[in-house]
Design a protein around this motif. Structure first.
Motif, PDB file in Angstrom:
ATOM      1  N   SER A 266       0.824  -1.210   0.000  1.00  0.00           N
ATOM      2  CA  SER A 266       0.000   0.000   0.000  1.00  0.00           C
ATOM      3  C   SER A 266       0.858   1.261   0.000  1.00  0.00           C
ATOM      4  CB  SER A 266      -0.919  -0.006   1.217  1.00  0.00           C
ATOM      5  OG  SER A 266      -0.162   0.011   2.419  1.00  0.00           O
ATOM      6  N   THR A 267       2.006   1.224   0.696  1.00  0.00           N
ATOM      7  CA  THR A 267       2.881   2.397   0.741  1.00  0.00           C
ATOM      8  C   THR A 267       3.426   2.728  -0.637  1.00  0.00           C
ATOM      9  OG1 THR A 267       3.508   1.944   3.039  1.00  0.00           O
ATOM     10  CG2 THR A 267       4.979   3.356   1.747  1.00  0.00           C
ATOM     11  N   PHE A 268       3.928   1.711  -1.327  1.00  0.00           N
ATOM     12  CA  PHE A 268       4.493   1.970  -2.655  1.00  0.00           C
ATOM     13  C   PHE A 268       3.416   2.346  -3.663  1.00  0.00           C
ATOM     14  CE2 PHE A 268       8.187  -0.361  -0.969  1.00  0.00           C
ATOM     15  CZ  PHE A 268       9.201   0.477  -1.407  1.00  0.00           C
ATOM     16  N   LEU A 269       2.211   1.811  -3.506  1.00  0.00           N
ATOM     17  CA  LEU A 269       1.133   2.206  -4.404  1.00  0.00           C
ATOM     18  C   LEU A 269       0.728   3.662  -4.154  1.00  0.00           C
ATOM     19  CD1 LEU A 269      -1.133  -0.966  -4.490  1.00  0.00           C
ATOM     20  CD2 LEU A 269       0.097   0.042  -6.408  1.00  0.00           C
ATOM     21  N   ASP A 270       0.663   4.054  -2.888  1.00  0.00           N
ATOM     22  CA  ASP A 270       0.349   5.445  -2.572  1.00  0.00           C
ATOM     23  C   ASP A 270       1.425   6.383  -3.102  1.00  0.00           C
ATOM     24  OD1 ASP A 270      -1.878   4.545  -1.310  1.00  0.00           O
ATOM     25  OD2 ASP A 270      -1.076   4.727   0.719  1.00  0.00           O
ATOM     26  N   LEU A 271       2.675   5.985  -2.942  1.00  0.00           N
ATOM     27  CA  LEU A 271       3.774   6.812  -3.425  1.00  0.00           C
ATOM     28  C   LEU A 271       3.786   6.865  -4.949  1.00  0.00           C
ATOM     29  CD1 LEU A 271       6.188   8.522  -2.649  1.00  0.00           C
ATOM     30  CD2 LEU A 271       7.584   6.447  -2.558  1.00  0.00           C
ATOM     31  N   ALA A 272       3.507   5.729  -5.581  1.00  0.00           N
ATOM     32  CA  ALA A 272       3.449   5.710  -7.052  1.00  0.00           C
ATOM     33  C   ALA A 272       2.321   6.595  -7.560  1.00  0.00           C
ATOM     34  CB  ALA A 272       3.268   4.273  -7.555  1.00  0.00           C
ATOM     35  N   THR A 273       1.208   6.619  -6.837  1.00  0.00           N
ATOM     36  CA  THR A 273       0.100   7.492  -7.217  1.00  0.00           C
ATOM     37  C   THR A 273       0.512   8.960  -7.165  1.00  0.00           C
ATOM     38  OG1 THR A 273      -1.501   5.905  -6.356  1.00  0.00           O
ATOM     39  CG2 THR A 273      -2.260   8.156  -6.656  1.00  0.00           C
ATOM     40  N   ALA A 274       1.158   9.335  -6.061  1.00  0.00           N
ATOM     41  CA  ALA A 274       1.601  10.720  -5.925  1.00  0.00           C
ATOM     42  C   ALA A 274       2.601  11.094  -7.008  1.00  0.00           C
ATOM     43  CB  ALA A 274       2.206  10.931  -4.534  1.00  0.00           C
ATOM     44  N   ILE A 275       3.542  10.193  -7.307  1.00  0.00           N
ATOM     45  CA  ILE A 275       4.551  10.469  -8.331  1.00  0.00           C
ATOM     46  C   ILE A 275       3.907  10.587  -9.711  1.00  0.00           C
ATOM     47  CG2 ILE A 275       6.568   9.515  -9.526  1.00  0.00           C
ATOM     48  CD1 ILE A 275       7.458   8.358  -6.858  1.00  0.00           C
ATOM     49  N   ALA A 276       2.983   9.667 -10.007  1.00  0.00           N
ATOM     50  CA  ALA A 276       2.325   9.701 -11.315  1.00  0.00           C
ATOM     51  C   ALA A 276       1.504  10.972 -11.504  1.00  0.00           C
ATOM     52  CB  ALA A 276       1.427   8.478 -11.469  1.00  0.00           C
ATOM     53  N   LEU A 277       0.958  11.515 -10.432  1.00  0.00           N
ATOM     54  CA  LEU A 277       0.171  12.736 -10.544  1.00  0.00           C
ATOM     55  C   LEU A 277       1.033  13.990 -10.601  1.00  0.00           C
ATOM     56  CD1 LEU A 277      -2.704  11.976  -7.998  1.00  0.00           C
ATOM     57  CD2 LEU A 277      -2.888  12.033 -10.479  1.00  0.00           C
ATOM     58  N   THR A 278       2.183  13.978  -9.936  1.00  0.00           N
ATOM     59  CA  THR A 278       2.975  15.199  -9.803  1.00  0.00           C
ATOM     60  C   THR A 278       3.940  15.431 -10.958  1.00  0.00           C
ATOM     61  OG1 THR A 278       4.530  13.945  -8.414  1.00  0.00           O
ATOM     62  CG2 THR A 278       2.837  15.242  -7.303  1.00  0.00           C
ATOM     63  N   ILE A 279       4.399  14.396 -11.621  1.00  0.00           N
ATOM     64  CA  ILE A 279       5.338  14.591 -12.735  1.00  0.00           C
ATOM     65  C   ILE A 279       4.722  15.440 -13.848  1.00  0.00           C
ATOM     66  CG2 ILE A 279       6.562  13.406 -14.601  1.00  0.00           C
ATOM     67  CD1 ILE A 279       7.285  11.232 -12.681  1.00  0.00           C
ATOM     68  N   PRO A 280       3.523  15.123 -14.353  1.00  0.00           N
ATOM     69  CA  PRO A 280       2.931  16.005 -15.380  1.00  0.00           C
ATOM     70  C   PRO A 280       2.688  17.422 -14.885  1.00  0.00           C
ATOM     71  CG  PRO A 280       1.784  13.888 -15.289  1.00  0.00           C
ATOM     72  CD  PRO A 280       2.654  13.960 -14.088  1.00  0.00           C
ATOM     73  N   CYS A 281       2.317  17.580 -13.614  1.00  0.00           N
ATOM     74  CA  CYS A 281       2.077  18.922 -13.075  1.00  0.00           C
ATOM     75  C   CYS A 281       3.365  19.739 -13.052  1.00  0.00           C
ATOM     76  CB  CYS A 281       1.491  18.823 -11.671  1.00  0.00           C
ATOM     77  SG  CYS A 281      -0.140  18.064 -11.593  1.00  0.00           S
ATOM     78  N   ALA A 282       4.484  19.107 -12.670  1.00  0.00           N
ATOM     79  CA  ALA A 282       5.759  19.811 -12.634  1.00  0.00           C
ATOM     80  C   ALA A 282       6.190  20.235 -14.034  1.00  0.00           C
ATOM     81  CB  ALA A 282       6.826  18.929 -11.992  1.00  0.00           C
ATOM     82  N   ILE A 283       6.018  19.352 -15.015  1.00  0.00           N
ATOM     83  CA  ILE A 283       6.412  19.680 -16.385  1.00  0.00           C
ATOM     84  C   ILE A 283       5.545  20.794 -16.953  1.00  0.00           C
ATOM     85  CG2 ILE A 283       6.582  18.757 -18.729  1.00  0.00           C
ATOM     86  CD1 ILE A 283       7.278  16.050 -17.522  1.00  0.00           C
ATOM     87  N   LEU A 284       4.238  20.728 -16.710  1.00  0.00           N
ATOM     88  CA  LEU A 284       3.341  21.763 -17.227  1.00  0.00           C
ATOM     89  C   LEU A 284       3.632  23.114 -16.584  1.00  0.00           C
ATOM     90  CD1 LEU A 284       0.961  22.603 -18.946  1.00  0.00           C
ATOM     91  CD2 LEU A 284      -0.576  21.830 -17.130  1.00  0.00           C
ATOM     92  N   SER A 285       3.918  23.140 -15.297  1.00  0.00           N
ATOM     93  CA  SER A 285       4.243  24.407 -14.634  1.00  0.00           C
ATOM     94  C   SER A 285       5.530  24.992 -15.182  1.00  0.00           C
ATOM     95  CB  SER A 285       4.352  24.198 -13.127  1.00  0.00           C
ATOM     96  OG  SER A 285       5.406  23.303 -12.810  1.00  0.00           O
ATOM     97  N   LEU A 286       6.505  24.144 -15.535  1.00  0.00           N
ATOM     98  CA  LEU A 286       7.747  24.633 -16.133  1.00  0.00           C
ATOM     99  C   LEU A 286       7.484  25.241 -17.509  1.00  0.00           C
ATOM    100  CD1 LEU A 286      10.840  24.890 -16.120  1.00  0.00           C
ATOM    101  CD2 LEU A 286      10.946  22.585 -17.075  1.00  0.00           C
ATOM    102  N   VAL A 287       6.636  24.600 -18.306  1.00  0.00           N
ATOM    103  CA  VAL A 287       6.297  25.135 -19.627  1.00  0.00           C
ATOM    104  C   VAL A 287       5.625  26.502 -19.490  1.00  0.00           C
ATOM    105  CG1 VAL A 287       4.884  24.771 -21.682  1.00  0.00           C
ATOM    106  CG2 VAL A 287       6.147  22.858 -20.686  1.00  0.00           C
ATOM    107  N   LEU A 288       4.678  26.620 -18.577  1.00  0.00           N
ATOM    108  CA  LEU A 288       4.005  27.905 -18.370  1.00  0.00           C
ATOM    109  C   LEU A 288       4.976  28.968 -17.867  1.00  0.00           C
ATOM    110  CD1 LEU A 288       0.652  26.712 -16.744  1.00  0.00           C
ATOM    111  CD2 LEU A 288       1.015  27.490 -19.093  1.00  0.00           C
TER     112      LEU A 288
END
Length: 500
Positions: A266-288
C-alpha cells in the motif's frame, strides 16, 4: 483560540519574520554571489536546500520525538518561528540574486555621502539612498511575508495558532462553503494588498536588461561567515535533525515492517500514485513559467503604461493566483467544482492537478529566472554553432554542451518542482477524491502525503517512520537515477543528427 486571534498571531509572526529576513537574506545572497566557478552551484545547493525540505518530515520529527515542545507552548511557538524563518530565508536570497542591481551602486552612494557638506546636499542625497534601499527590499519583504503567512503543514503538526490551520480544520469538519469563504476574505484581502507592490516592482523591472549583480556590491569578510552560519543552521534544523530522528525510528522497527507485505504494498502504491500525478504537473508548470519569462523579456521599455498594462493581463492571470497560497487556491477550486458545469470533476484528480500547477507556476517562474546565475548564454550559443558542423565528433561535443548549458538546468528546475509538488499536502488533502484507481489496480489508493498526515496525528510508530523516510528516499533515488540516464538518452537521440 478563535480564527481572528489566530489571524492576528499569524500577521505578527509574519511581520517579525519579514523584519529579520531583510538583513539575513543579504548574507545568504552574498554567499552565493561571492562564489566562483563550479563551487557556485554547490553553494547554491547548500543555501537553497531548506526550500525543498519536506514539511511533513519536519513536523513529524519535531512533534513525535524527544525534541517535541508541545507541552511548552511558549517555547514551541518560538521554535516554530525560528524554524519557519530559516526555511523561507533562501527564498528571500533567491529574490535578491534574481533582482536587477540597484540603479545607484554602493560606490555612487559613497561618493554622495562624501559630498554631503551642507544641508542642501543632505536633503538631496538622503531620499536617493532611501529610495534605492526601499526598492531592493520590497520584493524580499513581500515574498517572506506571504510565505510565512501561508504556511500550514508545520503549524498544524506543531499545534501553532495560524489562520491556515483554523480554515483547514474547519473545512475538514464540514463547514459550509459560504462560511469558509467568509473566513478567507480577510487573509485574501491582506495578501492582495501585499501583492500590489510586488507586481508593480516586477512589471517595472521587466524590461531591465542588466547584469544580475555588480561584483563590487558584494561585500566580503565577516558577512560571508555569517551567511555560512545561517545556512548551516537552516540545513541542520530542516534536514539533518528531523530526518535523523525519523530514520532512527524507522530502522529500529524495520524488521517488522518488511514482514508486513500489505503495508509495503500500500505504501508503494500510494507513493506511485503521488509520483504519477505530480510529474505532469511539474512539467506543465515549467512550460508555463518559460512562457511567462518570454513575455517578460518581450516587453518594450518604450511602450506606454496602458499598452504594458494590457500586455500584462495574461501574465497576471497565470502567475498571480498561485501567489495566494495552496490553501486559498484549493478552496477556490473546491468551490468551483460544486457548480453544475464542473460537478463531474469532483471524483477525478483534475482539480488537484489544477491546484498544483497554479501554485507551482510562480515558483517555477522564479527558478527559470534564476537559471542565468549558473548558465552562460554565450556557451549555449557556441554549442549551437558547433552543432552545425558535419563532423561526428563535433556533433557529439555540441550535444554534450547543449545538455550541460540548457537541458541540465531545466532538468534541475523540473526536479525541484516535482519535489515541491509531491510534498504539497494541502491540495491533495482538500481536492483529491477519496480513492484513485491506479494502473487498473483492483483496489484504490490515495497520495502518500495524505495518509502520512492522518497517521502523524495518531502518534509515532516504526511503520509510520518507514513510510515517512520512503516518501523522501524513493523520489530522491528516482531523481538521481534519472539524472544519470537522461544525459545518455539525450546523447543517443542526437548522435545521428545532421545539420540542414
Amino acid at each position: 483560540m478563535s480564527f481572528h486571534e489566530a489571524f492576528v498571531w499569524t500577521i505578527l509572526r509574519s511581520v517579525a519574520a519579514t523584519t529579520l529576513a531583510v538583513p539575513m537574506s543579504i548574507c545568504l545572497s552574498q554567499l552565493v554571489q561571492q562564489a566562483t566557478g563550479r563551487s557556485r552551484f554547490w553553494w547554491m545547493l547548500f543555501v537553497l536546500c531548506p526550500l525543498v525540505a519536506p514539511d511533513l518530515i519536519i513536523g513529524y520529527g519535531y512533534r513525535s520525538f524527544e525534541l517535541s515542545l508541545l507541552h511548552r507552548p511558549v517555547l514551541n511557538h518560538c521554535f516554530y518561528f525560528v524554524l519557519i524563518l530559516l526555511k523561507i530565508l533562501p527564498a528571500a536570497a533567491v529574490i535578491r540574486i534574481c533582482s536587477p542591481p540597484a540603479p545607484v551602486s554602493k560606490a555612487a552612494l559613497h561618493c554622495a555621502r562624501l559630498i554631503e557638506c551642507g544641508v542642501a546636499e543632505k536633503r538631496q542625497h538622503r531620499p536617493m539612498r532611501l529610495n534605492v534601499e526601499l526598492l531592493r527590499h520590497i520584493p524580499v519583504c513581500g515574498i517572506v511575508f506571504l510565505l510565512s503567512m501561508q504556511e500550514f503543514e508545520i503549524a498544524s503538526l506543531l499545534q501553532i495558532p495560524a489562520w491556515t490551520v483554523h480554515v483547514f480544520d474547519a473545512q475538514a469538519s464540514g463547514l459550509n462553503m459560504a462560511a469558509t469563504l467568509k473566513l478567507l476574505f480577510g487573509p485574501v484581502l491582506l495578501q492582495a494588498v501585499i501583492l500590489v507592490p510586488l507586481l508593480w516592482w516586477g512589471l517595472a523591472n521587466s524590461a531591465v536588461i542588466v547584469p544580475r549583480w555588480r561584483s563590487v556590491d558584494c561585500a566580503s569578510g565577516s558577512s560571508r561567515w555569517l551567511g555560512v552560519i545561517v545556512a548551516s543552521l537552516a540545513a541542520l534544523l530542516t534536514w539533518v535533525i528531523p530526518l535523523a530522528f525519523v530514520t532512527r525510528s524507522g530502522l529500529s522497527g524495520i524488521g517488522g515492517v518488511l514482514e508486513n507485505q500489505v503495508l509495503l504494498r500500500s505504501t508503494f502504491l500510494d507513493l506511485a500514485t503521488a509520483i504519477a500525478l505530480t510529474i505532469p504537473c511539474a512539467i506543465l508548470s515549467l512550460v508555463l513559467a518559460r512562457k511567462v519569462i518570454q513575455i517578460f523579456h518581450g516587453y518594450d521599455a518604450t511602450q506606454s503604461d496602458f499598452a504594458k498594462a494590457v500586455s500584462s493581463v495574461p501574465l497576471l492571470l497565470t502567475v498571480v493566483p498561485g501567489l495566494f497560497g495552496s490553501l486559498v487556491v484549493s478552496i477556490a477550486i473546491l468551490v468551483a467544482t460544486q457548480h453544475a458545469p464542473l460537478l463531474d470533476l469532483r471524483t477525478t484528480a483534475w482539480p488537484m492537478a489544477a491546484a498544483l500547477v497554479i501554485c507551482l507556476v510562480p515558483r517555477a517562474t522564479i527558478l527559470v529566472a534564476f537559471l542565468p546565475v549558473f548558465r552562460s548564454s554565450e556557451s549555449a550559443f557556441l554549442a549551437t554553432l558547433l552543432g552545425k558542423s558535419r563532423g561526428r565528433t563535433r556533433l557529439k561535443n555540441a550535444a554534450d554542451l547543449k545538455w550541460w548549458c540548457e537541458c541540465r538546468p531545466m532538468f534541475l528546475v523540473t526536479a525541484v518542482l516535482f519535489y515541491w509538488c509531491l510534498a504539497n499536502l494541502t491540495a491533495a488533502a482538500i481536492l483529491c477524491p477519496p480513492t484513485i484507481p491506479l494502473f487498473s489496480f483492483n483496489g484504490n489508493v490515495v497520495p502518500l502525503p495524505v495518509r502520512l498526515y492522518k497517521f502523524i496525528h495518531q502518534g509515532r510508530t516504526a511503520a509510520l517512520s518507514v513510510m515517512a523516510v520512503l516518501s523522501v528516499l524513493v523520489p530522491f533515488v528516482l531523481l538521481v537515477l534519472t539524472s544519470q540516464v537522461a544525459p545518455q538518452v539525450y546523447l543517443r537521440m542526437t548522435r545521428h543528427t545532421r545539420p540542414n
